[in-house]
Design a protein around this motif. Structure first.
Motif, short mmCIF file in Angstrom:
data_model
loop_
_atom_site.label_atom_id
_atom_site.label_comp_id
_atom_site.label_asym_id
_atom_site.label_seq_id
_atom_site.Cartn_x
_atom_site.Cartn_y
_atom_site.Cartn_z
N VAL A 1 -3.57 -13.58 2.27
CA VAL A 1 -2.15 -13.30 2.08
C VAL A 1 -1.89 -11.82 1.84
CG1 VAL A 1 -1.49 -15.59 1.28
CG2 VAL A 1 -2.32 -13.92 -0.37
N SER A 2 -2.91 -11.10 1.42
CA SER A 2 -2.67 -9.66 1.30
C SER A 2 -3.99 -8.90 1.39
CB SER A 2 -1.97 -9.33 -0.04
OG SER A 2 -2.88 -9.47 -1.11
N VAL A 3 -3.89 -7.65 1.75
CA VAL A 3 -5.06 -6.79 1.83
C VAL A 3 -4.65 -5.39 1.39
CG1 VAL A 3 -4.62 -6.39 4.27
CG2 VAL A 3 -6.88 -5.91 3.37
N ASP A 4 -5.53 -4.75 0.66
CA ASP A 4 -5.25 -3.38 0.22
C ASP A 4 -6.31 -2.48 0.82
OD1 ASP A 4 -4.70 -1.04 -0.99
OD2 ASP A 4 -4.68 -1.83 -3.04
N PHE A 5 -5.92 -1.84 1.92
CA PHE A 5 -6.88 -0.97 2.60
C PHE A 5 -7.18 0.28 1.77
CE2 PHE A 5 -5.32 -3.22 6.43
CZ PHE A 5 -6.55 -3.67 6.91
N SER A 6 -6.24 0.63 0.90
CA SER A 6 -6.40 1.90 0.18
C SER A 6 -7.64 1.90 -0.72
CB SER A 6 -5.15 2.19 -0.66
OG SER A 6 -5.05 1.25 -1.71
N ARG A 7 -8.11 0.68 -1.07
CA ARG A 7 -9.27 0.62 -1.95
C ARG A 7 -10.58 0.61 -1.17
NH1 ARG A 7 -9.62 -3.82 -5.73
NH2 ARG A 7 -11.02 -2.43 -6.89
N GLY B 1 -11.48 -3.25 1.74
CA GLY B 1 -10.69 -3.05 0.54
C GLY B 1 -10.56 -4.36 -0.19
N SER B 2 -9.55 -4.49 -1.03
CA SER B 2 -9.39 -5.75 -1.75
C SER B 2 -8.49 -6.69 -0.97
CB SER B 2 -8.83 -5.50 -3.16
OG SER B 2 -7.60 -4.84 -3.04
N GLN B 3 -8.78 -8.00 -1.09
CA GLN B 3 -8.03 -9.00 -0.34
C GLN B 3 -7.67 -10.14 -1.27
OE1 GLN B 3 -9.98 -9.64 3.73
NE2 GLN B 3 -11.69 -8.85 2.56
N LYS B 4 -6.56 -10.86 -0.92
CA LYS B 4 -6.17 -12.04 -1.68
C LYS B 4 -6.07 -13.22 -0.72
CE LYS B 4 -3.71 -10.00 -5.56
NZ LYS B 4 -2.41 -9.38 -5.81
#
Lengths: 1086, 310
Positions: free
Chosen positions: A869-875, A897-900
């Protein structure tokens, strides 16, 4: 009887004349030889309309008629005792004998199975005029041979006497030759008489045979008198043929003219011609009213020529004595008679023959003409040979010769003693008797019921395909529920159409088309198993004053409870004895379907071509595909294209190949044709273009490694990825198949794409199983019954809904612009699909105006495999340990990165009118807010918009702070090597040819993915209270106090434990529309 | 010489009489009547139901093991031209512009299936020189290639222009025509493959008498759909294949044919001429008598001359 005697022609055989004949024969028989090796079609102009050409009309019909000189002269001389005309007899018999021999030889070329020519001797068919002809011709040829044999015997004897070549050999036969000669002489009368009668019979039968086709022969010639006319014309032509033959012979051989004899014979000719003309004229007069005289000028002209030049003119010429006395005029007049006869035979057999449906008329080919000429030349050449070697023509009358002939005569006479003569005559009669007995015996066999005389001539008829015993299906009532879809799969249907897959009958759609009137198809019903006729539904309702066409059945019947019997209860086999008018099952289906489909205005919705309903099974490609031992994928594609060339061209224009296309639903780009993955952003894998090698794993080609890929080369198509039925095919980098795959086996077992073929890419989009879509999980390849009703319960293939046309596949994804057709629930379910749901049906159908089907029918997505449902490429790029959530999904990965993740996700609900936005590469963004990449458009006040479920996917991704644009970066061979954002971005941007300022930051983006799959079964769809407040769901508010408070089960919450899903405020309502009123109508008692 | 010509001529005439008397029996034996017994099978083709799907052609092709055609059976471009049965396609469907009947205004085209009609009194059977074409006890007209000469008289005779011929084959060409799938149906009562394959049951197989009743029932029930005629009921003496149509028969290439079977004329001629061998015998006798008389006169003249000479 040979009182006048004959002798050989003592002239050299080879003269310029005979060389010409030999040349013509050579040409003719070379065509004959061609026919023997290449068939009739190679030489003749015959076809199915004109089975008989000049080889029959001229070679046979004219040949036989022109040989009439033999029997007429024989009758004239031997029977009527005109012995002074004897010199003309042997040449006439010889001409006839050669003529008949040539008919037989010519037939060997015209008959298709000439090696069966002896068959009529054993297979009698007395009804056939042609059989009569064949038998008489065979018999008459024998008679003629016997009549000719004295000539040959005398010729051999002379050879012995004069010590010519071969005389040594013949010497031993001297005695037998004399004996045979004598024997023939003593039995000759029987054969002369038989010859005449046989001639009468087959000359007339030649006319009879054409009478079998009364509708094909033009009325000018078609008359029941044709046999008589044929016989009379044959008699008529007999003497003129003798004249011609005699005049030509005396000229060519330089012998004494026989004019004194011919002149006398010619006196008889006008009688024959006149008689024939009289009968012919009388026939015309009698049939006058039924003859079409001027309908076709060609017929009229040839008919007039035939009569005038062939009958009338020679008649007058032959009546003149000055004509009869003149050699040239006699010759000319005789030629006219012959011309008339030949024209008559050609007219009757060819010109008048006018078969139905023929598009062109027959005209003989060069080969046919030259062969016929060759046959005539052969007759003349053989005549020349026979008269040279055997005594045929009138002998010399000088004293020396006369003495010799007298001596020979005596010698022959003493060859047999009287008792021997008696014995021979007895034998001849006995032979005839045996022949008659044999004939009778053979005939009795025919009497027994077959025309074949011998059992070995009969073919054995094998009994193949014994019929399958089919018994009517039991009187089965519908076991459970009212089904949306029926498989028309039945042993009756499958007996003849096992080339097709069972038809999927979308029952609900058809229900809608008939306005809920089930009686359109279910026109009868019966109450017992034995009753296969039942009662008419319409009439049955009329008894209660109900017109079933006026209201849907559901308005009275609770369709959940009503039973409808199977079509096959009554309809089984066609024409069953108890009711011959009752259709068989197959006919009932087809007549019902096609009859209705043809009446529908929309041909696309109601197709009438076979393949729209029936899908053919793919043939086994094992034998069809020829590959080398260890083929590469290129070779496989070439092999596919060698047969499916046009398919290759179709693919080149399909969105699955180009990854771009029409984008009618993207606001502002409705008329663009070039939007695609390469031009828009998605936030799962950022944008296409920078990482081709990885992306191309899902392209239906191979070798898309860089910009140089040739999109116009069909040889690069990867056919197997969609058509592999072994489920072993996997693609790797650049779209090439993995090394371990047995391409030969995969190519041999290609077939229609299954769900797992499509799922290979679509279940794994975004980088892994169900990463992106949420409603497309790998389990759908083999879905449990209730997981998804379409793919589970009904086992539909993807393309059953995503209809394909020339490899253009209908369907639309919010993440990808190209559209090749829409898939909508209403295509199968109709616009008022809840008609059978009892009390709720009207309320539910009302909902369809504001709520998409998927909203209620897909309560959850990602039911088996969690979706991201989400991904944070910045990490990404931080040196942290990988993290996982409780479901085992990666929540931190250095590369990503981090994912949910979410499982059993409740979708988001938005207004959607079918159009949307799309964030193009290069579009400006406002970094202060969350950036929507593909926001669905539509709002509450828009009547075309409805509430649909979506999966939202958010991402934190880099953007260019200077230009305020989202950027692409290169992961493979760049970021994942050095984790330097700046360098990866500049590499990525340069690969797609865009500027990068050098400064980046991160912004949150959101992408919506529409939800269409994982449709739950009816009982698992949302209840009213799942969205509305329970207090709003009541009947009394509208229906007043008369209604009870007992609500249907679906009025309550089906998922009481789930969170409240519909935020009406956010959707633009003032409150729960069940309380405050919908957007399209006002609740009167809110 | 002691042997007399007269005596011999007597023998000759007697022998000839014996010879020709065979025709009497033959004529009698082969003189068959058109059979419309209860065994006669048939097919009823309802042209208003035919949708031109060509499944019958396909089934025919497969069942008779014919070569695969160049154009697949799903291709409707073949309708652009009128087709006739050929040596490789025993049945063909043709398309005609215009609705099949006035109560089917939604249908743009009419389709008619063409194949051997299996006449009750077949011209080809009467014509065949060796009896290679015969009627089975069910009324199917079947072909025996073993004894066929390839004379193609059957093709001349057929009023429906059905038999086709393998002109390309040099040595073993066959006449090809629908045999009612008799190989398969004989004794088993199975439908011919085309009738079995027809999706709309436009081809119905059954006993001819029952089919005729059925056809009449259809006509009387739906007078607005069918023209009041069953094609094949009386044409050329009746055919096993019957057609129902909703429009003029000529428009859909169903030939207008006389009610009399052509073999009645030819067989009448044949059997009149050769009945009891009467006419050939009479000619033989008459000619023999003339010959005898003339020769006796000449003999006696010669004898007299000879006596005088001696």
């Amino acid at each position: 009887m040979n009182s006048h005697g004959t002798e050989r022609i003592r002239k050299p055989l080879f003269t310029p004349g005979t060389y010409i004949l030999l040349t013509l024969m050579g040409i003719g028989f070379s065509f004959g030889l061609t026919r023997m090796f290449a068939g009739l079609s190679a030489v003749t102009n015959l076809d199915n309309f004109f089975p008989w050409g000049i080889w029959i009309a001229v070679d046979v019909a004219c040949g036989v008629a022109l040989a009439a000189g033999g029997f007429t002269t024989a009758a004239f001389v031997e029977i009527f005792g005109k012995h002074k005309f004897k010199p003309l007899l042997r040449p006439a018999i010889l001409t006839a004998w050669l003529g008949y021999a040539m008919v037989a030889i010519g037939l060997m070329f015209d008959l298709g199975r000439f090696w069966n020519i002896w068959r009529p001797l054993f297979n009698w068919q007395g009804n056939s005029g042609l059989f009569e002809v064949a038998m008489c011709v065979m018999a008459y040829l024998t008679v003629l041979t016997i009549e000719m044999s004295p000539s040959f015997l005398e010729g051999f004897k002379e050879r012995i006497d004069q010590n010519k070549a071969g005389s040594k050999l013949l010497q031993h036969l001297e005695k037998p030759l004399l004996v045979i000669h004598r024997a023939v002489k003593v039995v000759l009368p029987i054969f002369i008489l038989a010859g005449v009668v046989l001639s009468f019979m087959h000359q007339s039968s030649l006319g009879t045979i054409i009478l079998i086709a009364p509708t094909k022969i033009h009325s000018l010639w078609f008359t029941p008198l044709l046999p008589l006319l044929f016989l009379m014309s044959a008699v008529m032509v007999g003497f003129p043929m003798v004249f011609i033959e005699s005049l030509v012979a005396s000229k060519v051989f330089g012998r004494i003219s026989e004019m004194h004899l011919l002149e006398k014979m010619a006196k008889l000719v006008p009688w024959f011609i006149g008689l024939y003309g009289l009968v012919k004229f009388g026939d015309l007069v009698v049939r006058f009213n039924s003859i079409d005289f001027i309908g076709n000028p060609v017929y009229t002209i040839t008919f007039v020529i035939e009569i005038l030049a062939g009958v009338v003119l020679p008649f007058f010429l032959f009546t003149r004595s000055w004509v009869r006395r003149s050699r040239s005029l006699l010759f000319f007049s005789s030629l006219l008679v012959i011309f008339g006869l030949v024209l008559n035979r050609i007219n009757v057999y060819l010109v008048a023959y006018d078969p139905p449906f023929a598009t062109s008329k027959y005209f003989p080919s060069i080969g046919e003409i030259f062969f016929t000429v060759g046959m005539v030349a052969t007759i003349m050449f053989l005549y020349r040979i026979v008269v040279t070697f055997f005594p045929v023509v009138q002998r010399c009358t000088c004293g020396e010769c006369a003495a010799r002939y007298k001596r020979e005569e005596e010698q022959r006479k003493n060859a047999l003693s009287t008792p021997w003569i008696r014995i021979i005559q007895g034998l001849a009669l006995a032979m005839l008797l045996v022949f008659v007995l044999f004939y009778t015996f053979v005939h009795k066999q025919a009497l027994a019921g077959t025309s074949s005389a011998f059992n070995w001539a009969n073919k054995v008829t094998p009994v193949k395909n014994a019929p399958v015993e089919l018994s009517p299906s039991p009187h089965l009532f519908r076991p459970e529920g009212y089904a949306n879809l029926y498989m028309l799969d039945n042993e009756i249907l499958n007996t003849a159409t096992d080339f097709y897959e069972p038809v999927r009958f979308t029952h609900r759609t058809h229900d809608v088309v008939t306005d809920g009137n089930c009686g359109v198809c279910h026109h009868r019903f019966s109450m017992s198993e034995e009753d296969r006729i039942g009662e008419n539904v319409k009439e049955f309702h009329m008894d209660f004053d109900v017109r079933i066409a006026n209201a849907p059945c559901g308005s009275c019947h609770d369709m959940e409870d009503i039973y409808v019997q199977k079509c096959s209860t009554c309809h089984w086999l066609p024409g069953e004895p108890d009711d011959r008018n009752r259709l068989g099952l197959k006919g009932a289906y087809h007549q019902q379907c096609i009859g209705c489909h043809e009446g529908q205005p929309n041909a696309q919705r109601a197709p009438v071509d076979c393949l729209s309903c029936h899908h053919p099974y793919t043939p086994d490609h094992d034998a069809l595909v020829q590959l080398s031992q260890d083929p590469d994928i290129q070779e496989v594609t070439s092999s596919c294209l060698s047969c499916h060339d046009s398919v290759g061209q179709d693919i080149l224009h399909s969105a699955h190949w180009t990854w771009q296309g029409h984008s009618p639903s993207i606001r502002g780009h409705e008329h663009d044709v070039s939007l695609g993955r390469k031009t828009v952003f998605n936030n799962c894998s950022l944008a296409m273009g920078s990482d081709n090698v990885t992306c191309a794993q899902c392209h239906i080609g191979f070798g898309w490694n860089d910009e140089g890929f040739d999109f116009t080369d069909p040889q690069k198509i990867d056919c197997l990825v969609c058509h592999d039925t072994t489920q072993t095919y996997r693609k790797g980098k650049g779209g090439l198949p993995l090394e371990s795959i047995d391409l030969v086996q995969v190519a041999a077992s290609v077939g229609r794409p299954s769900r797992s073929n499509c799922g290979l890419c679509h279940f794994n989009s975004g980088g892994g199983a169900n990463f992106k879509h949420g409603d497309l999980e790998p389990i759908l390849a083999d879905a449990p019954d209730d997981f998804d009703v379409h793919m589970g319960r009904y086992n539909l293939r993807c393309q059953d809904c995503h209809t394909t046309y020339q490899h253009h596949i209908a369907g639309e994804s919010l993440a990808s612009p190209a559209v090749e057709g829409r898939v909508q629930c209403v295509q199968c379910h109709g616009s008022a699909p809840h008609g059978i749901s009892g009390m709720l049906s009207r309320h539910l159908d009302d909902h369809t105006r504001s709520v998409g089907c998927e909203t209620c029918h897909i309560p959850f997505i990602a039911k088996e495999t969690p979706t991201r449902v989400s991904v944070d490429f910045s990490r990404a790029g931080q040196d942290l340990a990988p993290e996982y959530d409780e479901l085992g999904n990666s929540t931190y990965d250095k590369k990503i990165g981090s994912q949910k993740w979410a499982k059993n996700l409740i979708p988001e609900y938005l207004w959607y009118d079918g159009t949307r936005e799309a964030h193009m590469i290069g579009d400006k963004i406002d970094p202060s807010d969350i950036v929507d990449l593909n926001r669905p458009l539509g709002e509450r006040i828009d009547p075309s918009a409805r509430i649909y479920p979506f999966k939202a996917h958010t991402a934190v991704q880099p953007f260019d702070t200077e230009q305020s644009t989202l950027v692409v970066l290169r992961f493979e061979e760049s970021f994942w090597d050095h984790y330097d954002w700046n360098q990866a971005i500049s590499e990525g941007m340069s690969r797609i040819g865009l500027e990068y300022s050098g400064s980046y930051d991160f912004v949150e983006t959101r992408m919506y993915i529409s939800i269409h799959h994982e449709v739950a079964p009816t009982r698992e769809t949302l209840g009213c209270a799942d969205c509305h407040s329970q207090s709003a769901v009541t009947c009394r508010r509208c229906h007043g106090q008369e209604m009870g408070e007992e609500l249907p089960a679906h009025a309550y919450r089906i998922y009481p434990d789930a969170q409240k899903r519909m935020d009406f405020q956010k959707l633009g309502y003032q409150g729960d529309p069940a309380l405050v009123g919908g957007r399209l109508y006002i609740n009167p008692k809110r | 010489m002691n042997f007399t010509r007269r005596l011999f001529l007597k023998h000759t005439v007697a022998a000839g009489a014996g010879f020709f008397s065979i025709f009497k029996k033959k004529a009698h034996a082969q003189d068959h009547q058109p059979v419309t017994n209860e065994l006669q099978v048939g097919c009823l083709v309802d042209t208003t139901l035919c949708i031109g799907c060509r499944q019958c052609e396909k089934a025919c092709n497969l069942n008779n093991e014919m070569p695969k055609p160049e154009v697949p059976f799903t291709d409707k471009s073949v309708f652009r031209e009128m087709r006739r049965p050929t040596e490789n396609a025993l049945t063909v469907v043709n398309e005609y512009v215009g609705n099949p009947s006035q109560d089917q205004p939604q249908r743009a085209n009419t389709y008619t299936k063409v194949q051997c009609m299996h006449c009750l009194d077949p011209s080809c059977v009467s014509a065949c020189i060796v009896g290679a074409l015969t009627r089975t006890k069910d009324g199917a007209v079947v072909y025996n290639p073993v004894i066929c000469l390839g004379c193609r008289y059957c093709m001349v005779a057929c009023p429906f222009q059905i038999p086709a011929y393998e002109y390309e084959d040099a040595l073993t060409p066959l006449v090809q025509k629908c045999e009612f799938c008799a190989d398969f149906s004989q004794g088993t009562g199975a439908d011919p493959s085309c009738a079995k394959a027809c999706p709309t049951e436009a081809i119905l197989f059954g006993k001819r008498t029952e089919l005729l009743e059925l056809a009449r029932e259809r006509i009387s029930k739906r007078p607005d759909r069918y023209i009041d005629r069953i094609y094949g009921e009386n044409e050329v003496g009746g055919t096993a294949w019957l057609y129902l149509a909703g429009r003029s028969l000529e428009e859909i290439d169903l030939l207008e044919l006389p009610g009399d079977a052509p073999p009645r004329l030819t067989e009448k001629i044949q059997h009149t001429i050769f009945r009891f061998g009467a006419i050939p015998l009479a000619i033989y006798g008459a000619l023999g008598a003339v010959m005898w008389h003339v020769n006796r006169k000449q003999d006696s003249e010669q004898d007299m001359e000879g006596d005088q000479n001696e």
